[in-house]
Design a protein around this motif. Structure first.
Motif, PDB file in Angstrom:
ATOM      1  N   GLN A 615      78.066  33.670  42.959  1.00 34.69           N
ATOM      2  CA  GLN A 615      77.203  33.440  44.123  1.00 34.69           C
ATOM      3  C   GLN A 615      78.034  32.964  45.293  1.00 34.69           C
ATOM      4  OE1 GLN A 615      73.966  34.269  44.195  1.00 34.69           O
ATOM      5  NE2 GLN A 615      74.389  35.072  42.142  1.00 34.69           N
ATOM      6  N   LEU A 616      78.122  33.839  46.285  1.00 40.51           N
ATOM      7  CA  LEU A 616      78.994  33.589  47.423  1.00 40.51           C
ATOM      8  C   LEU A 616      78.690  32.264  48.091  1.00 40.51           C
ATOM      9  CD1 LEU A 616      81.153  34.954  49.148  1.00 40.51           C
ATOM     10  CD2 LEU A 616      79.314  35.831  50.566  1.00 40.51           C
ATOM     11  N   GLN A 617      77.388  31.985  48.226  1.00 42.08           N
ATOM     12  CA  GLN A 617      77.027  30.791  48.988  1.00 42.08           C
ATOM     13  C   GLN A 617      77.371  29.514  48.252  1.00 42.08           C
ATOM     14  OE1 GLN A 617      73.254  32.488  49.462  1.00 42.08           O
ATOM     15  NE2 GLN A 617      73.374  32.335  51.691  1.00 42.08           N
TER      16      GLN A 617
ATOM     17  N   HIS B  29      69.861  34.471  52.727  1.00 43.22           N
ATOM     18  CA  HIS B  29      70.219  35.384  51.659  1.00 43.22           C
ATOM     19  C   HIS B  29      70.571  36.757  52.158  1.00 43.22           C
ATOM     20  CE1 HIS B  29      69.362  32.585  48.576  1.00 43.22           C
ATOM     21  NE2 HIS B  29      68.167  32.330  49.076  1.00 43.22           N
ATOM     22  N   ASN B  30      70.052  37.089  53.315  1.00 45.11           N
ATOM     23  CA  ASN B  30      70.319  38.421  53.833  1.00 45.11           C
ATOM     24  C   ASN B  30      71.723  38.484  54.413  1.00 45.11           C
ATOM     25  OD1 ASN B  30      70.380  40.562  55.957  1.00 45.11           O
ATOM     26  ND2 ASN B  30      68.364  40.953  55.059  1.00 45.11           N
ATOM     27  N   LEU B  31      72.448  39.522  54.017  1.00 46.68           N
ATOM     28  CA  LEU B  31      73.856  39.568  54.417  1.00 46.68           C
ATOM     29  C   LEU B  31      74.007  39.700  55.922  1.00 46.68           C
ATOM     30  CD1 LEU B  31      75.491  41.656  51.603  1.00 46.68           C
ATOM     31  CD2 LEU B  31      76.254  39.452  52.427  1.00 46.68           C
ATOM     32  N   ILE B  34      73.815  36.408  57.443  1.00 44.17           N
ATOM     33  CA  ILE B  34      75.068  35.686  57.175  1.00 44.17           C
ATOM     34  C   ILE B  34      76.134  36.127  58.163  1.00 44.17           C
ATOM     35  CG2 ILE B  34      76.936  35.473  55.517  1.00 44.17           C
ATOM     36  CD1 ILE B  34      74.851  35.408  53.338  1.00 44.17           C
ATOM     37  N   ASP B  96      70.818  41.686  49.643  1.00 45.25           N
ATOM     38  CA  ASP B  96      70.833  40.254  49.354  1.00 45.25           C
ATOM     39  C   ASP B  96      72.186  39.842  48.781  1.00 45.25           C
ATOM     40  OD1 ASP B  96      68.419  39.963  50.293  1.00 45.25           O
ATOM     41  OD2 ASP B  96      67.421  39.418  48.401  1.00 45.25           O
ATOM     42  N   VAL B  97      72.591  38.658  49.164  1.00 42.76           N
ATOM     43  CA  VAL B  97      73.915  38.209  48.738  1.00 42.76           C
ATOM     44  C   VAL B  97      73.977  37.948  47.236  1.00 42.76           C
ATOM     45  CG1 VAL B  97      73.516  35.764  49.120  1.00 42.76           C
ATOM     46  CG2 VAL B  97      75.802  36.701  49.430  1.00 42.76           C
ATOM     47  N   GLU B  98      72.805  37.709  46.605  1.00 47.67           N
ATOM     48  CA  GLU B  98      72.818  37.464  45.168  1.00 47.67           C
ATOM     49  C   GLU B  98      73.290  38.678  44.381  1.00 47.67           C
ATOM     50  OE1 GLU B  98      70.281  36.565  47.018  1.00 47.67           O
ATOM     51  OE2 GLU B  98      69.878  34.436  46.645  1.00 47.67           O
ATOM     52  N   SER B 101      77.448  39.919  42.692  1.00 49.37           N
ATOM     53  CA  SER B 101      78.065  38.923  41.815  1.00 49.37           C
ATOM     54  C   SER B 101      78.725  39.605  40.635  1.00 49.37           C
ATOM     55  CB  SER B 101      77.000  37.937  41.347  1.00 49.37           C
ATOM     56  OG  SER B 101      76.017  38.644  40.648  1.00 49.37           O
TER      57      SER B 101
END
Lengths: 639, 105, 168
Positions: A615-617, B29-31, B34, B96-98, B101
């Motif tokens: 998880q980047l954050q 959460h939205n790239l 970010i 989404d950044v999730e 991974s």
């Protein structure tokens, strides 16, 4: 003064042949590989003969003695200003004689093998390894330096291993090659320690210094002692162990009979004529040191040699495998050479034992090579090693029959064949020195005549005639070497050895003493007659004798259970009492600690790998808050 | 030197902007949001560069050039990032950044 | 309160309010527009500092280029009417705490640090001066970074095309 620098090629040509055959052999036609190998060796043989001619006949002996000449020497490893390892060519009577022996036998074996190995899938490989062996053996005998000799010992051991394992599909061949390698390697370990011990005190590896009459280099060794023996005695004893391993002296003899798993030409070359006499050669090379500095060790060598010769001769009587009989007879004859060295004095007439040993080495190489090649010819014809499968072969294989007969007469010591002359010198030397050894040697002479004749009569006379397919004489490629060697075995005895190879290099007149010769010839003849009566045609007398001997016979048939004893000692005692605890220690303590470290790391990793969530954050959060904490920390620290 | 405005004023504004950008980076959460947060952070840094240039080294232009280069890099970064987002959108149907991974342990 | 100060407070107010709106807005297109406002206000600050060229760059590149790019990508990847879910409260608290702590430390150190305003004569910043320095290789010359950044831009151009291309 003759320039001997070319002698380096005697050693190098087989090496070049090995490289060529080893790298490109598989692309060649088999016959081409065989011819190439033989041609290379033929050149080497010519060069060796030239060298012998120059050395013995052209060069003027200094003060009536043949001197040792360093024909070629190059510094290889330099440890300090005074200590360095050299590689080179040393020419003196024994090394020149060995050059002749090795190249002759090796050439015969090469030519013979072209016929014998025909159609074998490993033909080119076989010739490559033959070249390698010849190179190693030649490099061994011309050593200028004891380390070079050690390297030679290792390399002949290696090539012997490769050649015994030629039929590596057969488990027994693999086991035999391993056994030979391990036993000789074990003995070479003693040799190495001996070298280190001797060179530690003398500060040199050079044979020219080590075997000098001037013994000043050994003074310091005489003073240091261990367990009641001086360091010098220990060193020489350990060096002898190396020689005993290669020469298969009791109790390190167990590998030689098994080594017969290799192709028969290999047995002829390595396990009869050349490699197994390396130990004798080593003792002869260091003879001055043994004689003047370590007479106790020399005495020991004499007894080991005498015992081995008797021991092996007794076993040979009961064996059925034709090659094993020859192997035990080899053991017995090498024992002869060792005991001759052991009982020898130094200089002039006193050194007759030394001369006799080298003489016997020479003649033995000829007739034993002949015996093995003849046996190979028989095996080739009837595809069996077993004496009980043979009989009446004289009708089918006349050339083999005649040459084999010459060899048998020679090894039995019947005049005028070569074995008689050298054996007579040995007996004379033993008689001078030690009566016990003398009587044992005479007994061995009789036994030798008996078991060789038993072999001979069983194979060439005897009962059997119902072969599956008619045995036939071998091809010319195989019979020509037999004839050449038969010629050598007949006439080699007339070489006046005492004017060439002596302990101090000075020629002396050796005379045939009838009081020694007559009893030995009589006992040999009686052995032959006894064997003739028992074995020339089928009879049940031998079986009755066997039955009446009972346990003694069984013990002999099983080689006095020596293999079993070794197995018991290694498997039951060493494995259980030493190896198992060490293995346990290694497995549980050493490995355990390593495994423990790995286990700790692995467990911790599994525990903390959740941090690596992807998880980047989360990473960014840790990074930013970490930075802030660090800043706070340093701000507090410095302000 | 600007009349009536001390250097700290500018710095405080840029600092607050910087940490707002960081908060955005951590929360959204939205790239693309970010990415916008990152633009905010870069922008606040740019302000700092120019202010230092103006107040502390007025006879040089280093701050200006830094800003020029930062702007160029921001442009390059934005273009690559958006190319990646579009690619990712094809794979996951959202950005989404999730989702990114896969490289974890 | 002078005109300068008035202008400064107005622009800073814009910047702070719209920054916060940018990161909190739950509609992504709005967020982009807020970002645009922030960038424009920043260019106002540059005007205030008398860096007209930088202000122009800010407007053209940031406002004109990057924001447009972002809006395009939003249109490609999102639904305009889509409203984000509220982020988890724990996240918000943790992030805000971090942000607050960070700003506090930074502002504290800014206030503590004695900035010595330079007394050197102010260089007149015009486009000619910037262009000369950007292309010069001597003292205060920026030719090398200029070239490096041009290569970077070229690489970015190519890789963006490669990455975004459909399929292989």
């Amino acid at each position: 003064m003759i320039d001997y620098t070319y002698t380096i090629w005697i050693v190098l040509i087989p090496l070049i042949m090995f490289v060529i055959l080893g790298l490109f052999g598989s692309k060649m036609k088999p016959n081409l590989a065989g011819i190439l190998g033989s041609a290379g060796l033929f050149t080497t043989t010519i060069l060796s003969y030239l060298t012998a001619y120059f050395y013995f006949f052209k060069a003027e002996p200094i003060n009536g003695a043949f001197t040792s000449i360093t024909a070629y020497n190059v510094e290889w490893l330099k440890f300090s200003d005074s200590l360095s390892i050299h590689l080179g060519v040393l020419l003196d009577p024994i090394s020149v004689m060995m050059l002749v022996v090795i190249t002759t036998i090796s050439l015969m074996v090469h030519i013979y093998s072209i016929g014998y190995m025909k159609g074998d899938s490993g033909f080119q490989r076989f010739f490559a390894f033959l070249s390698l062996f010849t190179f190693s053996m030649l490099g061994l005998v011309v050593s200028t330096d004891i380390i070079q000799m050690y390297i030679g010992f290792e390399m002949v051991g290696l090539s012997s291993y490769l050649l015994i394992g030629h039929y590596y599909e057969k488990p027994s061949a693999v086991a035999a090659s391993n056994k030979a390698f391990i036993v000789t390697r074990f003995a070479d370990f003693g040799f190495l320690i001996g070298i280190l011990l001797v060179s530690f005190y003398t500060g040199t590896f050079d044979f020219n210094v080590l075997t000098n009459n001037d013994a000043s280099v050994y003074t310091s060794m005489g003073h240091a002692s261990f367990l009641g023996m001086s360091a010098l005695t220990w060193g020489m004893f350990l060096i002898f162990i190396g020689g005993a391993g290669k020469s298969a002296m009791f109790p390190l003899h167990i590998w030689l009979p098994d080594a017969m798993e290799g192709p028969t030409p290999v047995s002829a070359l390595i396990h009869a004529a050349t490699m197994v006499v390396a130990g004798v050669y080593l003792v002869a090379r260091m003879f001055i040191v043994y004689h003047f500095q370590a007479p106790g060790t020399l005495e020991f060598i004499a007894y080991v040699g005498a015992f081995t010769s008797l021991f092996a001769a007794i076993i040979a009587i009961t064996q059925y495998d034709i090659k094993r009989i020859l192997a035990f007879s080899t053991l017995s004859q090498i024992g002869y050479m060792m005991l001759a060295l052991g009982v020898s004095g130094y200089g002039g007439e006193g050194g007759v034992g030394y001369m006799a040993s080298m003489f016997h080495l020479f003649t033995h190489a000829m007739f034993k090579g002949l015996l093995f090649l003849g046996a190979g010819s028989i095996i080739h014809a009837i595809h069996s090693n077993d004496l009980r499968d043979m009989g009446n072969l004289r009708k089918y294989m006349p050339i083999t029959f005649i040459t084999f007969a010459i060899a048998v007469l020679s090894i039995s010591g019947i005049p005028p064949f070569s074995g008689f002359w050298s054996k007579d010198e040995i007996l004379a030397a033993a008689f001078e020195h030690n009566k016990l050894i003398y009587f044992s040697s005479v007994l061995v002479a009789g036994l030798t005549a008996f078991y060789m004749s038993r072999l001979f009569f069983t194979v060439f006379y005897g009962k059997k005639t119902d072969y599956k397919h008619e045995p036939h004489e071998s091809s010319l490629l195989m019979t020509i070497p037999l004839m050449i060697l038969a010629f050598a075995a007949t006439f080699a005895g007339f070489i006046p050895f005492s004017s060439f190879v002596t302990s101090d290099g000075k020629a002396f007149e050796s005379s045939l003493s009838l009081s020694i010769a007559i009893p030995s010839v009589i006992i040999a003849l009686s052995g032959i007659v006894l064997a003739f009566l028992l074995y020339h045609k089928k009879s049940d007398v031998p079986d009755k004798i066997t039955v009446s001997l009972g346990f003694l016979y069984r013990a002999t048939l099983n080689k006095f259970y020596f293999d079993e004893i070794y197995l018991f000692v290694t498997r039951k005692i060493i494995f259980n009492l030493i190896s198992r605890p060490i293995a346990w220690f290694d497995k549980h303590i050493i490995d355990g600690s390593m495994d423990g470290i790995a286990w700790i790391i692995e467990t911790t990793s599994i525990k903390i790998k959740g941090l690596q969530s992807g998880q980047l954050q989360q990473y960014a959060f840790v990074f930013v808050s970490g930075t802030i904490i660090l800043v706070l920390f340093f701000a507090y620290w410095f302000i | 030197m600007i009349q009536d405005i001390p250097i700290q004023y500018f710095l405080i504004v840029s600092t607050i902007m910087f940490f707002v950008g960081i908060c955005g980076f951590l929360i959204r959460h939205n790239l693309i949001t970010i990415l916008m947060s990152i633009e905010l952070i870069l922008n606040s840094v740019n302000i700092n560069f120019l202010v230092f240039n103006k107040y502390l080294f007025p006879n040089q232009l280093q701050g200006n050039f830094f800003v020029l280069i930062v702007v160029a890099i921001a442009a390059a970064e934005a273009s690559i990032a958006i190319a990646l987002f579009i690619n990712m959108y094809r794979m996951y149907n959202n950005i989404d950044v999730e989702n990114i991974s896969e490289m974890k342990y | 309160m002078g005109l300068n100060q008035l202008m400064f407070f107005f622009l800073s107010g814009l910047i702070l309010v719209f920054s916060i709106l940018t990161v909190t807005s739950r509609k992504i297109l709005r967020a982009a527009v807020y970002l645009l406002t922030v960038l424009l206000a920043t260019s106002g600050l540059y005007f205030l500092l008398n860096y007209e060229f930088m202000a122009a760059i800010q407007i053209t590149l940031y406002a004109g280029g990057i924001v447009v790019l972002i809006i395009f990508s939003i249109l490609l990847t999102s639904h305009i009417s889509h409203k984000f879910e509220r982020p988890a409260l724990a996240n918000v608290i943790a992030a805000s705490l971090t942000g607050l702590a960070g700003s506090f430390i930074s502002i504290w150190s800014i206030m503590k640090f004695p900035f010595n305003a330079s007394t050197e004569p102010t260089l007149d910043v015009n486009m000619k001066e910037i262009g000369m320095q950007l292309m010069s290789t001597g003292h205060q010359g920026y030719a090398l970074p200029f070239e490096v950044i041009s290569i970077l831009l070229l690489a970015a151009l190519i890789s963006a095309v490669i990455i975004a291309k459909k399929g292989n």
